[in-house]
Design an enzyme around this catalytic site. Structure first.
Site, short mmCIF file in Angstrom:
data_model
loop_
_atom_site.label_atom_id
_atom_site.label_comp_id
_atom_site.label_asym_id
_atom_site.label_seq_id
_atom_site.Cartn_x
_atom_site.Cartn_y
_atom_site.Cartn_z
N GLN A 336 0.83 -1.21 0.00
CA GLN A 336 0.00 0.00 0.00
C GLN A 336 0.86 1.26 0.00
O GLN A 336 0.57 2.23 -0.71
CB GLN A 336 -0.92 0.00 1.23
CG GLN A 336 -1.98 1.09 1.24
CD GLN A 336 -3.07 0.85 0.21
OE1 GLN A 336 -3.23 -0.25 -0.30
NE2 GLN A 336 -3.83 1.89 -0.11
N GLU A 363 2.13 -26.24 7.24
CA GLU A 363 2.59 -26.73 8.55
C GLU A 363 1.63 -26.34 9.67
O GLU A 363 2.04 -25.97 10.78
CB GLU A 363 4.02 -26.27 8.83
CG GLU A 363 5.00 -26.91 7.83
CD GLU A 363 6.42 -26.98 8.31
OE1 GLU A 363 6.66 -27.06 9.53
OE2 GLU A 363 7.32 -26.97 7.45
#
Length: 380
Positions: A336, A363
């Site tokens: 941004q 994971e």
């Protein structure tokens, strides 16, 4: 106050930082485009001791503590997130389970070349019907004389195509549910063991993610890790360590996002002054820096608990969920701050944004981490 590293830990971090920024970083964007596996870089990392960091010297490792490993992995992830995934999988869920559960034969045969970086390891639990629930897997291993015959399909296996040895789980006794899962080491080139589809991914593109197929794959009985029925425990223990790895990757990538955002904000001029002077941008950067520091402390805390041989399962889940979600927020803000430039491939934050997204998924998803933490806080 930052987590205070020992002199040795600081030396390891400095050494890895220099290597990562001189060797890995300059070609990271190119690897993202070509999807070329960083084999030569991994070889050099093996020579530096980065592929067997927590393995004792008698098995060709360097015997470093988990805090040093985390610090090193943060530096690798800062430079190239794809390479960091290979390092993390190799150390945490390939070398880790073989060291903790392997026989002397398995340590001699597989752990030594893995820890030296001469061979690369992977870890295969996930299946089409078994992601967050490993007990839902369908792969089977049947004892036949002095070997086991494995049948099944694994998917989303990181480094599966390029690894030389894979830790694989399969049911040896379906009636015992998760207590009937066993773990094996399967070598590349074993008849009946093949690589299937290679996934086309959003990010981490230089780290291969593939399907592994086992069709009457005969594995020597001595390649059983631990005892029959230990597979679920081996997977859970390995993933606890792996979560410190993912948290470390998240911190390293987020730091790269912050540095890129700060450098850009100082250079980008709007309304006759650098955008770094606007309060809106300054507060965004302050929040990013605060969140990264919090994640780094959580990660080092989990690593230190492991080094002290305390129960670090909940701490690892806290570090993983916080750091992985933080990395996504920080990558979002970094992009941004870059405005339209952040959306094009010429600037690295575009790659960081894509690379960060999977951290909350692999994971152990964020939802699974919250289950682990809640079980620890409330009880099951």
């Amino acid at each position: 106050m930052a987590y205070e590293l020992t002199e040795e830990q600081r030396m390891i971090r400095a050494m890895v930082r220099e290597f990562a920024r001189e060797v890995l970083l300059p070609t990271a964007a190119e690897r993202d485009i070509t999807k070329e596996f960083p084999r030569e870089n991994i070889r050099q990392m093996g020579e530096l001791g980065l592929m067997g960091m927590n393995v004792p010297p008698e098995y060709n490792g360097v015997g470093a503590d988990t805090v040093s490993y985390s610090a090193a992995l943060q530096e690798v992830a800062y430079a190239c997130a794809s390479t960091a995934v290979v390092m993390s999988v190799h150390n945490s869920v390939a070398c880790g389970p073989i060291y903790l559960f392997g026989s002397d034969y398995l340590k001699e045969t597989y752990l030594k070349p893995l820890a030296a970086g001469e061979k690369i390891g992977s870890f295969a639990v996930t299946e089409p019907s078994a992601g967050s629930n490993p007990a839902g897997q369908k792969s089977k291993a049947v004892r036949d004389g002095d070997s086991y015959v494995i049948n099944g399909t694994k998917m989303f296996i990181s480094t599966g195509k390029n690894s030389d040895a894979t830790v694989v789980t399969a049911y040896t006794d379906k009636d015992k549910k998760h207590r009937g899962i066993s773990a094996f080491i399967v070598e590349k080139g074993t008849p009946g063991f093949s690589v299937g589809k290679e996934e086309e991914k959003m990010g981490l593109r230089a780290s291969d993610t593939v399907e592994l197929i086992f069709e009457d794959c005969r594995v020597p009985a001595e390649n059983l890790l631990g005892e029959e029925g230990d597979g679920f425990k081996i997977a859970m223990v390995s993933l606890d360590g792996g979560r410190i790895g993912i948290a470390s990757q998240s911190v390293g990538l987020a730091q790269a996002c912050l540095d890129a955002a700060v450098n850009y904000a100082k250079e980008r001029v709007q309304f006759n002054k650098p955008i770094s002077q606007f309060q809106g941008i300054r507060w965004m950067i302050a929040d990013m820096a605060t969140q990264i520091e919090a994640a780094r402390l959580l990660t080092f805390n989990a690593a230190a608990m492991r080094d002290r041989e305390e129960n670090f399962s909940a701490a690892a889940s806290m570090a993983k969920v916080f750091a992985s979600e933080m990395a996504n927020k920080v990558a979002y803000k970094a992009l941004q701050i870059h405005g339209g430039y952040g959306y094009i491939k010429e600037f690295p934050v575009e790659r960081y944004y894509r690379d960060a997204r999977v951290f909350t998924i692999y994971e152990g998803t964020s939802e699974i981490q919250r289950m682990v933490i809640a079980n620890n806080v409330i009880g099951k």
